[in-house]
Design an enzyme around this catalytic site. Sequence first.
Site, PDB file in Angstrom:
ATOM      1  NE  ARG A 176       2.631  -8.170   3.448  1.00  0.00           N
ATOM      2  CZ  ARG A 176       1.599  -8.892   3.897  1.00  0.00           C
ATOM      3  NH1 ARG A 176       0.349  -8.532   3.587  1.00  0.00           N
ATOM      4  NH2 ARG A 176       1.796  -9.934   4.666  1.00  0.00           N
ATOM      5  CG  ASP A 205       2.576  -7.213   6.910  1.00  0.00           C
ATOM      6  OD1 ASP A 205       3.415  -8.124   7.089  1.00  0.00           O
ATOM      7  OD2 ASP A 205       1.350  -7.417   6.943  1.00  0.00           O
ATOM      8  CG  HIS A 279       2.221 -10.028   9.624  1.00  0.00           C
ATOM      9  ND1 HIS A 279       2.382 -10.294   8.289  1.00  0.00           N
ATOM     10  CD2 HIS A 279       1.409 -11.006  10.099  1.00  0.00           C
ATOM     11  CE1 HIS A 279       1.686 -11.387   7.971  1.00  0.00           C
ATOM     12  NE2 HIS A 279       1.088 -11.840   9.055  1.00  0.00           N
ATOM     13  CG  ASP A 355      -2.288 -11.016  10.834  1.00  0.00           C
ATOM     14  OD1 ASP A 355      -1.783 -10.073  11.487  1.00  0.00           O
ATOM     15  OD2 ASP A 355      -2.151 -11.123   9.603  1.00  0.00           O
ATOM     16  CD  GLU A 356      -0.905 -14.992   8.271  1.00  0.00           C
ATOM     17  OE1 GLU A 356      -1.327 -15.811   7.456  1.00  0.00           O
ATOM     18  OE2 GLU A 356      -0.445 -13.894   7.935  1.00  0.00           O
ATOM     19  CD1 TRP A 422      -7.807 -13.328  10.572  1.00  0.00           C
ATOM     20  CD2 TRP A 422      -7.108 -14.307   8.686  1.00  0.00           C
ATOM     21  NE1 TRP A 422      -6.613 -13.959  10.843  1.00  0.00           N
ATOM     22  CE2 TRP A 422      -6.144 -14.556   9.701  1.00  0.00           C
ATOM     23  CE3 TRP A 422      -6.882 -14.821   7.404  1.00  0.00           C
ATOM     24  CZ2 TRP A 422      -4.993 -15.308   9.477  1.00  0.00           C
ATOM     25  CZ3 TRP A 422      -5.720 -15.571   7.180  1.00  0.00           C
ATOM     26  CH2 TRP A 422      -4.799 -15.801   8.209  1.00  0.00           C
ATOM     27  CG  ASP A 449      -5.641 -11.712  -1.147  1.00  0.00           C
ATOM     28  OD1 ASP A 449      -6.794 -11.803  -0.685  1.00  0.00           O
ATOM     29  OD2 ASP A 449      -4.674 -12.351  -0.694  1.00  0.00           O
ATOM     30  CD1 TRP A 493      -5.383 -10.276   2.425  1.00  0.00           C
ATOM     31  CD2 TRP A 493      -3.944  -8.988   3.567  1.00  0.00           C
ATOM     32  NE1 TRP A 493      -5.806 -10.231   3.739  1.00  0.00           N
ATOM     33  CE2 TRP A 493      -4.943  -9.448   4.464  1.00  0.00           C
ATOM     34  CE3 TRP A 493      -2.941  -8.161   4.057  1.00  0.00           C
ATOM     35  CZ2 TRP A 493      -4.962  -9.110   5.812  1.00  0.00           C
ATOM     36  CZ3 TRP A 493      -2.958  -7.819   5.400  1.00  0.00           C
ATOM     37  CH2 TRP A 493      -3.960  -8.291   6.266  1.00  0.00           C
ATOM     38  CB  THR A 494      -1.038  -5.140  -2.101  1.00  0.00           C
ATOM     39  OG1 THR A 494      -0.223  -4.732  -0.997  1.00  0.00           O
ATOM     40  CG2 THR A 494      -2.372  -4.450  -2.045  1.00  0.00           C
ATOM     41  CD  GLU A 495       0.648 -10.755   0.730  1.00  0.00           C
ATOM     42  OE1 GLU A 495      -0.374 -10.209   0.249  1.00  0.00           O
ATOM     43  OE2 GLU A 495       0.656 -11.339   1.820  1.00  0.00           O
TER      44      GLU A 495
END
Length: 637
Positions: A176, A205, A279, A355-356, A422, A449, A493-495
């Site tokens: 991110r 990602d 992702h 994930d997701e 998670w 985060d 997480w670095t969004e």
Amino acid sequence: MKRVTLLIVTFLLMHGQMPLAAQERPISLIPEPVSVQPGKGVFVLTEATPIGVPSGQPEVARLATYLTSKISPATGFTPKTTQSGGDGGIQLLLNAKPDTRLGAEGYTLEATTTKVTIAANNPAGLFYGMQTLLQLLPKEIESKTPVRNVKWEIPAVSVTDYPRFAWRGLMLDVSRHFFTKEQVKDHLDHMARYKYNRFHWHLTDDNGWRIQIKSLPKLTEVGAWRVPRAGTFNTNDPPRPGEKPTYGGFYTHDDIREIVQYAKDRNIEIMPEIDVPGHSMAAIAAYPGLSCTKDPNTKVNPGSKFSTWHSNGTFTMHIDNTLNPSDEQVYQFLDKVFTEVAQLFPFEYIHMGGDECYKGYWQKDPGCQALMKKKNMKNTDELQSYFSGRVSTILKEKGKKTMGWDEILEGGLPSGAAVMSWRGLKGGIEAAHQKAPVVMAPSPHCYLDLMQGDPAVEAPVYSTVRLKDSYNWDPIPKGADSTFILGGQGNLWTEQIPTVPHAQYMIWPRAFALAEVNWSPKGRKNWNRFVTKVEAHFGRFDEAKINYARSMYDPIIRVKKNDAGLLVIDLSTEVNGLDLYYSFDNTIPNSYYAKYRETLVMPEGADMFRVVSYRGGKPAGRLISLKTEDLTKRVRK
Ligand code: ACM
């Protein structure tokens, strides 16, 4: 002491310029060791103190060099390395007969007035003993430039120590926002101080592919770069036609080998993550044929919104960011990627994400539908499980074990794969039930985060987890077979984290808490003592120039409405001994203002509530200002 000297000493102490003598300094070790027995007197580290190393032990000699590199900048002197066994100095010893209590990473540290002996079964244990030794020295040892007038004293003490868990991890998302090689090394250094031994490196990602893959050059030529955006992630403008992608970066093979060695020298194993099949927008921007929709206009996402999250927990991705599990070329691509990843990273695990993963495009894709029919799959969860199984086989062929986020349980866990839990504890409990190895990294307790104080004074994120919540968390969930729990991990997480100072702010002090959770015996945990230690380590970070959050001093604000429709404000604190001062009249409260004693009712007509915390008459927390409408939004039903 003469009156004038006394005055000077008092002044220096009050202004924090004179270090306390070791006997006056409480021992403040993070994570808390298994056993600490204070002794009498102090050991003084001087220019003449040798570091004793056993002969014929190059690994221990390297550790002595490391210790010297930590001692020299602040003290201005470089201890000599000698053959161990002398009467004094700092002695590093490998136990001739293993001390079974200590295991692979434990150590004993014995400091007397004449000698400090660190003994362990392995170099890893000596490394941790050295971290403890550094924490026993005055905080000024953390300075990067020489500090005059400090007595480098260590209190006499006897420490026996070993970790509760073999996996003590921190995850850093470099997709991110990109963090440079030197920034990653600094992070590893900070991890090592707190006896973390696993660095989970989230390398790919939707927003950037950060690892050079020589056989697939577009992954970094295209995938590592996005258009620059200064705004809030998830609200940024999408790329404009013809706009140059100039923001990003990646690690070359040489960078990675250097970082892996740097980590190894600090007893840290690196687990790389290649996040698939979801992702994957950066990879698809480079090679559009990897997705079902094969859109040649796919761009690396600059933090613009492309998903909708529904109230039932499901989500829709409006841009296809998912690899096509029915396409053999995808597995050929992944084989190439993992061939290089496996060569670069010696650690036994590779994380394959999972994930997701949005399956809407799979549902519409004739190739996916044909594969599901052929393999008798009932749903797209089974299709993801098929994909995970194929990836796991590729990893096995490269001599690696698979780890994935807990979604890899859905539709069936690939045999031999480990699970990183998670979405709370459920995945971890289920995986342990299936006798699969588990790393517990659940949201919210391990999500670094998330905000850690009042949303009014934190950089905005969707939720909060305070220091005390992280500290009180335990990696062994109720009902799980503990034999399969490898340990715990904090995830950054670095969004919303574009800079190193903000990354440090989010990591510390919550990573102090998780260090203690993962290393210290459960019975040695003590919140109030932990807070005192955190404060001592804030002092060390000030010397080392590492940023951290003081959010633990901010009050916890709960709002209700009473029967008369007035706002009712309840304040509490996670740290003991704070005094809260408040106002309702739009002026700025301080310690001359009304002190909070019991639940408050917002006076009718008031439009602003402000509160600030003090301790011992000195400001501690930040001023929090909430308008009536802010408070109303917080009303608990
Ligand atoms: C995750 O937080 N998406 C693993």
